[in-house]
Design a protein around this motif. Structure first.
Motif, PDB file in Angstrom:
ATOM      1  N   LEU A   3       0.834  -1.211   0.000  1.00  9.79           N
ATOM      2  CA  LEU A   3       0.000   0.000   0.000  1.00  9.79           C
ATOM      3  C   LEU A   3       0.864   1.254   0.000  1.00  9.79           C
ATOM      4  O   LEU A   3       0.540   2.250  -0.676  1.00  9.79           O
ATOM      5  N   ALA A   4       1.966   1.226   0.750  1.00 18.12           N
ATOM      6  CA  ALA A   4       2.870   2.376   0.781  1.00 18.12           C
ATOM      7  C   ALA A   4       3.454   2.646  -0.606  1.00 18.12           C
ATOM      8  O   ALA A   4       3.595   3.799  -1.025  1.00 18.12           O
ATOM      9  N   ALA A   5       3.771   1.589  -1.345  1.00 18.86           N
ATOM     10  CA  ALA A   5       4.297   1.746  -2.703  1.00 18.86           C
ATOM     11  C   ALA A   5       3.259   2.388  -3.608  1.00 18.86           C
ATOM     12  O   ALA A   5       3.585   3.250  -4.448  1.00 18.86           O
ATOM     13  N   LYS A   6       1.982   1.987  -3.434  1.00 22.29           N
ATOM     14  CA  LYS A   6       0.909   2.584  -4.248  1.00 22.29           C
ATOM     15  C   LYS A   6       0.757   4.069  -3.934  1.00 22.29           C
ATOM     16  O   LYS A   6       0.587   4.891  -4.841  1.00 22.29           O
ATOM     17  N   VAL A   7       0.819   4.403  -2.645  1.00 23.86           N
ATOM     18  CA  VAL A   7       0.648   5.799  -2.244  1.00 23.86           C
ATOM     19  C   VAL A   7       1.769   6.670  -2.808  1.00 23.86           C
ATOM     20  O   VAL A   7       1.535   7.795  -3.260  1.00 23.86           O
ATOM     21  N   ARG A   8       2.982   6.157  -2.792  1.00 19.58           N
ATOM     22  CA  ARG A   8       4.122   6.932  -3.316  1.00 19.58           C
ATOM     23  C   ARG A   8       3.991   7.196  -4.812  1.00 19.58           C
ATOM     24  O   ARG A   8       4.595   8.129  -5.339  1.00 19.58           O
ATOM     25  N   LYS A   9       3.223   6.366  -5.497  1.00 22.49           N
ATOM     26  CA  LYS A   9       2.970   6.584  -6.925  1.00 22.49           C
ATOM     27  C   LYS A   9       1.830   7.570  -7.158  1.00 22.49           C
ATOM     28  O   LYS A   9       1.461   7.851  -8.303  1.00 22.49           O
ATOM     29  N   GLY A  10       1.253   8.070  -6.070  1.00 19.12           N
ATOM     30  CA  GLY A  10       0.169   9.039  -6.189  1.00 19.12           C
ATOM     31  C   GLY A  10      -1.213   8.433  -6.058  1.00 19.12           C
ATOM     32  O   GLY A  10      -2.215   9.149  -6.148  1.00 19.12           O
ATOM     33  N   HIS A  11      -1.301   7.130  -5.850  1.00 15.62           N
ATOM     34  CA  HIS A  11      -2.600   6.483  -5.690  1.00 15.62           C
ATOM     35  C   HIS A  11      -3.159   6.785  -4.298  1.00 15.62           C
ATOM     36  O   HIS A  11      -2.407   7.024  -3.353  1.00 15.62           O
ATOM     37  N   HIS A  12      -4.488   6.763  -4.199  1.00 20.33           N
ATOM     38  CA  HIS A  12      -5.133   7.010  -2.909  1.00 20.33           C
ATOM     39  C   HIS A  12      -5.718   5.712  -2.377  1.00 20.33           C
ATOM     40  O   HIS A  12      -6.304   4.924  -3.121  1.00 20.33           O
ATOM     41  N   ILE A  13      -5.555   5.488  -1.075  1.00 17.78           N
ATOM     42  CA  ILE A  13      -6.157   4.324  -0.416  1.00 17.78           C
ATOM     43  C   ILE A  13      -7.003   4.815   0.748  1.00 17.78           C
ATOM     44  O   ILE A  13      -6.755   5.874   1.312  1.00 17.78           O
ATOM     45  N   GLY A  14      -8.003   4.045   1.078  1.00 19.24           N
ATOM     46  CA  GLY A  14      -8.842   4.403   2.213  1.00 19.24           C
ATOM     47  C   GLY A  14     -10.085   5.165   1.797  1.00 19.24           C
ATOM     48  O   GLY A  14     -10.441   5.259   0.617  1.00 19.24           O
ATOM     49  N   LYS A  15     -10.761   5.732   2.786  1.00 20.93           N
ATOM     50  CA  LYS A  15     -12.013   6.449   2.570  1.00 20.93           C
ATOM     51  C   LYS A  15     -11.773   7.755   1.830  1.00 20.93           C
ATOM     52  O   LYS A  15     -10.809   8.476   2.098  1.00 20.93           O
ATOM     53  N   ILE A  16     -12.645   8.064   0.870  1.00 27.01           N
ATOM     54  CA  ILE A  16     -12.500   9.302   0.094  1.00 27.01           C
ATOM     55  C   ILE A  16     -12.867  10.490   0.985  1.00 27.01           C
ATOM     56  O   ILE A  16     -13.984  10.552   1.520  1.00 27.01           O
ATOM     57  N   PRO A  17     -11.961  11.453   1.158  1.00 25.10           N
ATOM     58  CA  PRO A  17     -12.251  12.586   2.047  1.00 25.10           C
ATOM     59  C   PRO A  17     -13.231  13.576   1.424  1.00 25.10           C
ATOM     60  O   PRO A  17     -13.391  13.623   0.197  1.00 25.10           O
TER      61      PRO A  17
END
Length: 504
Positions: A159-173
């Motif tokens: 998940l951390a790798a996805k986030v570093r690529k600009g992807h969002h995880i979790g609930k949409i704010p």
């Protein structure tokens, strides 16, 4: 010479056993599916000459092996074990039994302690043949407990790798949509976020004022409601102003799940453990605006220190049932000094303005009223306290004794019906066992009520609290909590007080 015939193995009919199966999610692989687990257990049972019974299956669907108390089927197995209703439980593997070492050992101890045989097929563990050497069970339980932790680390890294690529995880704010796994600004909601920061930073509005203005806008349809619908609340506004998402940052490892008393609980990690990814997505407000709203000097100037509330949890709003909390106010004198006072308000009204506005009842005047009422009755309460408590206990004791007599009469009638041949032995013993068990519960309660030491302790504790009322300068929270059952403040300002030691 007489030839010996091979005897057929004995078939265990009506043997009280259970088969337990569990899957963590609907996405579990085929090898761990419920059907697969049951088939493996059935094959073992039939190979060992047990008659198969479809009613013996208990399943926990979509239940994590780390969450002991949430697994209702497992709780039922333990209950049946304690009631001596089963003699064996069969599992496909220890992984299905539990993925927590402490839980696995506890389950095994409860089962073995009540004479229940434990069989886990994959590990080849059978308590009937292992004896006191449980090293095999403990070793495999440790491996089962380690698996979810290893898996969690792998998932977190992915998940951390996805986030570093600009992807969002979790609930949409609030203020965003998610498109192709990335956050994009949702302009109608983002306008509300910008308005909150503008009011706070540039207009000088406080958080309560902003909450009221937002709800006024929701009512006239000029402002969108929060994502959950309903009304804006003070705590929601506070979270918006502190949320780094709105200046484009994403925080990894901000929260973690821990296990407390068999259930998951989410806690906030210290900031030293956070991983902050700046400029992860488009910002709704500039970094300067966010930092200004969270500047220590600004926040400290606006923060009101909530005074100590000796009535916390004891006073309720008569309109909505929410807790009554302390609000603060002040008035400037001609000489420039300020007069401060505290008064009681409904917490729902404080958060969202969506309850009645009670007439101002100052904290000091309510405290004085309560102390006066308590002191007026101190002498009478001291004399009558033991009598009141004893009378309440005596009423309950007489009721329990009457119920016990009724149960004894039912048992006698049950025996007469059995002797007359109107009831078979199985039904007689089952019904008698139910009545005896209920009678035992009543006898236990009677024992407690007849325990004079417990009643004397309650009397002395309340008397001691009454005596402390003379020292009005000290913090009386514990005293009020001991004497006051609850208080209700109504819209017209009337107050209803209920005390723990009788009417006042």
């Amino acid at each position: 010479m007489i030839e010996k015939r091979d005897e057929k193995p004995k078939l265990y009919k009506n043997y009280p056993y259970l088969v337990y199966a569990r899957v963590s999610t609907d996405k579990d692989e085929q090898k761990d599916s419920l059907t697969n687990q049951v088939d493996i257990c059935r094959y073992w049972l039939e190979q060992n000459n047990y008659e198969w019974n479809d009613k013996s299956i208990l399943e926990d669907k979509a239940k994590s092996g780390t969450m002991f108390l949430e697994r209702t089927a497992m709780q039922l197995i333990l209950k049946k074990a304690r009631n001596r209703e089963i003699k064996m439980v069969v599992f496909k593997s220890i992984h299905r039994l539990a993925r927590d070492l402490k839980d696995a050992l506890e389950i095994k101890e409860v089962l073995l302690g009540h004479g229940v045989r434990v069989v886990t097929i994959e590990e080849g563990y059978d308590s009937e043949f292992e004896g006191k050497n449980d090293m095999k069970f403990e070793m495999f339980s440790m491996f089962a407990a380690q698996y979810p932790k290893t898996q969690s680390v792998s998932i977190s890294a992915a998940l951390a790798a996805k986030v570093r690529k600009g992807h969002h995880i979790g609930k949409i704010p609030y203020g965003y949509d998610r498109v192709d796994q990335k956050l994009v600004i949702k302009e109608d909601e983002a306008a509300v976020i910008r308005k909150i920061f503008d009011w706070y930073n540039n207009k000088g509005y406080g958080q309560k004022t902003i909450t009221n203005k937002l709800n006024e806008g929701v009512e006239n349809a000029s402002i969108l409601p929060p994502k959950s619908g309903g009304v804006w609340q003070l705590t929601t506004v506070q979270r918006v102003l502190k949320n780094r998402t709105f200046c484009g940052d994403f925080i990894l490892n901000q929260y973690t799940n821990i296990k407390v008393d068999g259930r998951k609980k989410q806690i906030k990690n210290p900031e030293s453990k956070w991983t902050i990814i700046k400029n992860h997505h488009p910002a709704i407000v500039s970094r300067e605006e966010f930092e200004k709203a969270n500047n220590k000097e600004v926040v400290n100037n606006r923060r009101k220190v909530t005074p100590w509330n000796e009535f916390r949890g004891l006073l309720k709003c008569g309109h909505c049932g929410s807790n009554m909390v302390i609000m603060q106010s002040w008035k400037k004198k001609k000489d420039g000094s300020k007069t401060h006072w505290n008064y009681l308000k409904c917490s729902k009204y404080r958060r969202s303005n969506k309850c009645v506005n009670h007439p101002p009842i100052t904290y000091d005047s309510f405290r004085e009223l309560l102390l006066q009422k308590l002191k007026e009755e101190t002498e009478k309460a001291s004399f009558n306290l033991e009598f009141n408590l004893t009378m309440n206990d005596q009423v309950r004791i007489r009721k329990l004794e009457k119920e016990l007599d009724g149960i004894k009469q039912k048992i006698d009638r049950l025996l007469d019906i059995y002797l007359e041949g109107m009831l078979n032995k199985y039904d007689y013993e089952r019904k008698k066992e139910e009545l005896v068990k209920k009678g035992q519960q009543l006898e236990d309660e009677l024992f407690i009520l007849n325990n004079a030491d417990k009643r004397d302790l309650n009397i002395e504790t309340i008397k001691e609290a009454l005596e402390q009322l003379n020292d009005t300068d000290q913090d009386l929270y514990n005293v009020f909590n001991k004497l006051l059952k609850c208080g209700t403040i109504y819209e017209d300002g009337s107050i209803d007080l209920k005390f723990k030691f009788g009417k006042i």
